[in-house]
Design an enzyme around this catalytic site. Structure first.
Site, PDB file in Angstrom:
ATOM      1  N   HIS A 135       0.847  -1.199   0.000  1.00  0.00           N
ATOM      2  CA  HIS A 135       0.000   0.000   0.000  1.00  0.00           C
ATOM      3  C   HIS A 135       0.879   1.243   0.000  1.00  0.00           C
ATOM      4  CE1 HIS A 135       0.599   1.249   4.288  1.00  0.00           C
ATOM      5  NE2 HIS A 135       0.911  -0.030   4.419  1.00  0.00           N
ATOM      6  N   HIS A 137       0.750   5.859  -1.335  1.00  0.00           N
ATOM      7  CA  HIS A 137       0.133   6.927  -2.124  1.00  0.00           C
ATOM      8  C   HIS A 137       0.836   7.044  -3.476  1.00  0.00           C
ATOM      9  CE1 HIS A 137      -2.391   8.089   1.151  1.00  0.00           C
ATOM     10  NE2 HIS A 137      -1.419   8.552   1.905  1.00  0.00           N
TER      11      HIS A 137
END
Length: 346
Positions: A135, A137
């Site tokens: 995970h 951004h």
């Protein structure tokens, strides 16, 4: 006229008896065959039950291939991603998979082409980490273009564009309760979102909403062009073609419940944990004011909001269609199965 005690009468009688005996034997044989078939089916069902396999889908999920799975959550900022990832971190040990955060220098959302290739090769060949949940951004990355054999399962969460925009505006000024000690970029600026929009300041310009589209669009330079119609269509295409599931922040509980049903290898038990732990609102902006209606109308008149909202509504409809068949299935959907037949060569 055939006499009752004539030889012909006895022959006919004997033939009749033989025919009756033949059919009785045949019927008994069929009954035995049916009994054997029923016993065989029962035995197979018992074996399936003992191994926890209910149908062909479970047979597929039970294979070793599921332990080679890679899930990527390229999380959009201010969509509740910290809460969701918190659940994943707390359940990954129990569900026996690794969770890894991808941290790109200077909080950049895109990777250079050499780093794209390096990243793709790293995670597809890092077998000791599989099954893995990555995970961070960063924007969508199409693994197919790099010639690797394995492609990951992408997931994501989107949020109503104005809600996400306002939340981020105040987050830059007041921070959140997750890391309250950090001083944010706009700390000390107490101007409300309404006053910012009224004054026409750059940090509340609708063009700053251009984020969810490029996150799903990818690394192509056109994805970064604010208001680019191609980027919107590419984001929609990627959502349908490459994402296992895209949920919405406003229905995160259903997003987790759906993931648990679709991919239990990773998400078994996460729904109950989410509901009964403190993870459902792990990160909240410290101070946030609901904007006035006139401010909302002004934002909604912008091209960027209309395009970002189009993607959100597209994702919402897509998610509801999937969710309906899993969380609230019809009898037909509930009893759906598949099988393999006409396999050649024998």
């Amino acid at each position: 006229m055939i006499l009752r005690n004539s030889p012909i009468h006895w022959i006919i009688g004997l033939i009749t008896i033989l025919i009756i005996i033949y059919f009785k034997i045949k019927l008994t044989s069929l009954e035995n065959e049916n009994k054997l078939l029923v016993e065989t089916i029962t035995q197979i069902q018992s074996q399936i039950k003992n191994h926890g396999l209910k149908n062909n889908k479970d047979l597929l999920l039970s294979s070793s291939n599921i332990d080679d799975t890679i899930v990527i959550y390229n999380r959009v900022p201010k969509t509740g991603s910290t809460s969701f990832v918190g659940v994943v971190y707390d359940t990954c040990k129990k569900n026996k998979f690794h969770t890894l955060h991808v941290n790109i220098t200077n909080n950049m959302h895109t990777l250079t082409l050499p780093n794209q290739l390096k990243f793709v090769n790293n995670i597809t060949q890092w077998n000791s980490m599989k099954p893995a949940f990555y995970h961070g951004h960063f924007r969508f990355l199409n693994f197919n273009k790099f010639g690797v054999k394995q492609t990951p399962l992408y997931i994501n969460l989107l949020r109503k564009p104005i809600d996400r925009f306002v939340s981020y505006y105040y987050f830059l000024r007041y921070g959140d309760n997750f890391r309250p000690y950090l001083i944010r970029k706009k700390a000390g600026d107490k101007k409300t979102f309404d006053d910012c929009v009224k004054a026409g300041q750059s940090d509340c310009d609708p063009s700053n909403m251009w984020l969810q589209i490029p996150f799903l669009c990818g690394h192509d330079p056109k994805c970064w062009e604010v208001g680019n119609k191609w980027a919107l269509n590419e984001a929609k295409k990627n959502l349908e073609k490459y994402y296992l599931l895209v949920g919405v922040t406003e229905e995160m509980d259903d997003f987790i419940a759906t993931l648990q049903a679709v991919l239990p290898r990773f998400f078994k038990g996460t729904y109950d944990y989410f509901l009964h732990s403190n993870k459902s609102h792990l990160r909240q902006t410290t101070q946030k004011l609901i904007p006035l209606e006139e401010t909302i109308l002004k934002i909604r008149n912008s091209t960027v909001w209309k395009m970002e909202n189009e993607l959100y509504e597209f994702a919402l409809a897509h998610f509801h269609a999937i969710k309906k068949k899993i969380i609230n299935p019809s009898i037909q959907d509930l009893n759906q199965n598949f099988m393999y037949e006409k396999i050649r060569p024998k």
